[in-house]
Design an enzyme around this catalytic site. Structure first.
Site, mmCIF file in Angstrom:
data_model
loop_
_atom_site.group_PDB
_atom_site.id
_atom_site.type_symbol
_atom_site.label_atom_id
_atom_site.label_comp_id
_atom_site.label_asym_id
_atom_site.label_seq_id
_atom_site.Cartn_x
_atom_site.Cartn_y
_atom_site.Cartn_z
ATOM 1 N N HIS A 10 -1.315 7.772 -12.259
ATOM 2 C CA HIS A 10 -2.046 6.577 -11.790
ATOM 3 C C HIS A 10 -3.543 6.883 -11.632
ATOM 4 O O HIS A 10 -4.086 6.813 -10.520
ATOM 5 C CB HIS A 10 -1.411 6.192 -10.448
ATOM 6 C CG HIS A 10 -1.768 4.848 -9.909
ATOM 7 N ND1 HIS A 10 -3.049 4.476 -9.568
ATOM 8 C CD2 HIS A 10 -0.994 3.780 -9.608
ATOM 9 C CE1 HIS A 10 -3.041 3.244 -9.082
ATOM 10 N NE2 HIS A 10 -1.822 2.800 -9.106
ATOM 11 N N GLU A 53 -3.751 3.867 -16.333
ATOM 12 C CA GLU A 53 -2.597 4.705 -15.986
ATOM 13 C C GLU A 53 -1.684 4.921 -17.190
ATOM 14 O O GLU A 53 -1.300 3.954 -17.856
ATOM 15 C CB GLU A 53 -1.826 4.033 -14.847
ATOM 16 C CG GLU A 53 -2.705 3.701 -13.648
ATOM 17 C CD GLU A 53 -2.067 2.696 -12.727
ATOM 18 O OE1 GLU A 53 -0.823 2.720 -12.589
ATOM 19 O OE2 GLU A 53 -2.808 1.877 -12.146
HETATM 20 O O1 TA6 Z 1 -0.947 0.420 -10.630
HETATM 21 C C1 TA6 Z 1 -1.418 -0.748 -9.980
HETATM 22 C C2 TA6 Z 1 -0.650 -0.923 -8.677
HETATM 23 O O2 TA6 Z 1 0.728 -1.062 -8.912
HETATM 24 C C3 TA6 Z 1 -1.241 -2.120 -7.914
HETATM 25 O O3 TA6 Z 1 -0.356 -3.207 -7.911
HETATM 26 C C4 TA6 Z 1 -1.486 -1.553 -6.517
HETATM 27 O O4 TA6 Z 1 -0.326 -1.654 -5.725
HETATM 28 C C5 TA6 Z 1 -1.819 -0.104 -6.876
HETATM 29 O O5 TA6 Z 1 -0.840 0.236 -7.838
HETATM 30 C C6 TA6 Z 1 -1.921 0.845 -5.713
HETATM 31 O O6 TA6 Z 1 -0.663 1.081 -5.158
HETATM 32 P P1 TA6 Z 1 -0.621 2.012 -3.811
HETATM 33 O O7 TA6 Z 1 0.816 2.126 -3.462
HETATM 34 O O8 TA6 Z 1 -1.249 3.327 -4.182
HETATM 35 O O9 TA6 Z 1 -1.467 1.272 -2.818
#
Ligand code: TA6
Length: 302
Positions: free
Chosen positions: A171, A276
């Site tokens: 991510h 990601e």
């Molecule tokens: O990858 C994008 C996502 O799924 C968003 O929807 C947001 O939730 C982000 O990840 C961050 O997630 P986290 O659990 O690290 O706050």
């Protein structure tokens, strides 16, 4: 506090003079510092999370100023490992978002320093306690390799007697000069799920530019994507993936930045974008009993 392995043991067993050292991070946990020429990367034992990647003297990743290790919360920024599911749990929203290994202390299983790069491998195994939230027996390993590029390889091993389904992501939070001067190329004509429009399926026309909240899962295979920063940093980051059939692009913009509360300020969204490497949405991975799956990505700055 989450218990950390002994720093002296790690230093004695796995440090590589002039290339890899372990240190107590001011963020509260132990990190490995990888050095290759003027390039450098920091990898936290918590979550096997890359916290920093300095290439050609410039930091490439975004990290929240609120980042802390060892407090039982995922660190926002760097390269979180989302495993063994991406996003909310498929059928139980009470379970942690993006799986449960971001807050786990991973074990160092190996380090290598050679003329063409330095690398560290970390591993985490599911425990009996984990069966309550994910009824599988598995091991996950991450290798981080630094030279004039940064490469990550995430390996899932099915240690159990039955196949299981996996979704996953590296991510990555990229630092950008200014979000309005960013383009993302390589996803044109890709179908995507638009998570901020009721998960409507759409088709990407041309390069991605960001002028509002964006949260998209691009499906079906995206081997090569480029982040182009036309701001002060004037750089292109090439993202070459394998074993990944999805790419996620996310920027929280103004309102979600405020809701998250740990981005470090109301305009933090202007200086980051997540691109990601993933297997998410429809792109689930089946790992057979005794089998394994590898998802890898390599970043290059030009
Ligand atoms: O990858 C994008 C996502 O799924 C968003 O929807 C947001 O939730 C982000 O990840 C961050 O997630 P986290 O659990 O690290 O706050």
């Amino acid at each position: 506090m989450i218990s950390q392995p002994d720093l002296a043991f790690l230093q004695t067993t796995y440090s590589r003079p002039g290339a890899l050292a372990f240190e107590a991070s001011p963020l509260g946990g132990i990190v490995a510092r990888l050095t290759f020429g003027q390039h450098e990367s920091l990898v936290a034992l918590q979550g096997a999370q890359v916290l920093s990647w300095v290439c050609n003297g410039a930091e490439q990743l975004w990290l929240s100023p609120h980042a802390r290790l060892g407090i039982g919360k995922p660190v926002r920024g760097g390269i979180p490992v989302c495993w063994p599911w991406f996003g909310p749990h498929p059928y139980d929203e009470a379970k942690p978002n993006h799986g449960f290994v971001r807050t786990r202390i991973w074990e160092v299983v190996g380090t290598v320093a050679e003329s063409d790069g330095v690398s560290i491998e970390l591993a985490a195994e599911t425990s009996l306690a984990d069966l309550a939230i994910w009824p599988q027996e598995a091991q996950v390993r991450l290798t981080v390799r630094l030279n004039n590029r940064l490469a990550l390889s995430l390996t899932t091993l099915n240690m159990g007697d039955v196949p299981f389904i996996l979704t996953e992501a590296l991510h990555t939070y990229f630092s950008v000069s200014s979000i309005d001067l960013v383009r993302i190329e390589g996803l044109a004509k890709c179908a995507y799920v638009d998570k901020i429009d009721n998960c409507t399926r759409k088709m990407q026309a041309g390069a991605i530019e960001i002028a509002h909240e964006v949260d998209r899962i691009y499906l079906g295979g995206t081997a090569s994507v480029s982040l182009i920063d036309d701001g002060a940093s004037q750089r292109r980051v090439s993202i070459m993936s394998r074993g990944s059939r999805s790419a996620v692009v996310w920027n929280p913009w103004i309102d979600k930045t405020a809701r998250l509360g740990d981005m470090g300020g109301p305009d933090a969204y202007r200086h980051m974008v997540c691109i990601e490497t993933a297997n998410a949405g429809d792109d689930v991975v089946k790992v057979d009993r005794g089998g394994q799956h590898v998802m890898a990505v390599e970043y290059r700055v030009t």
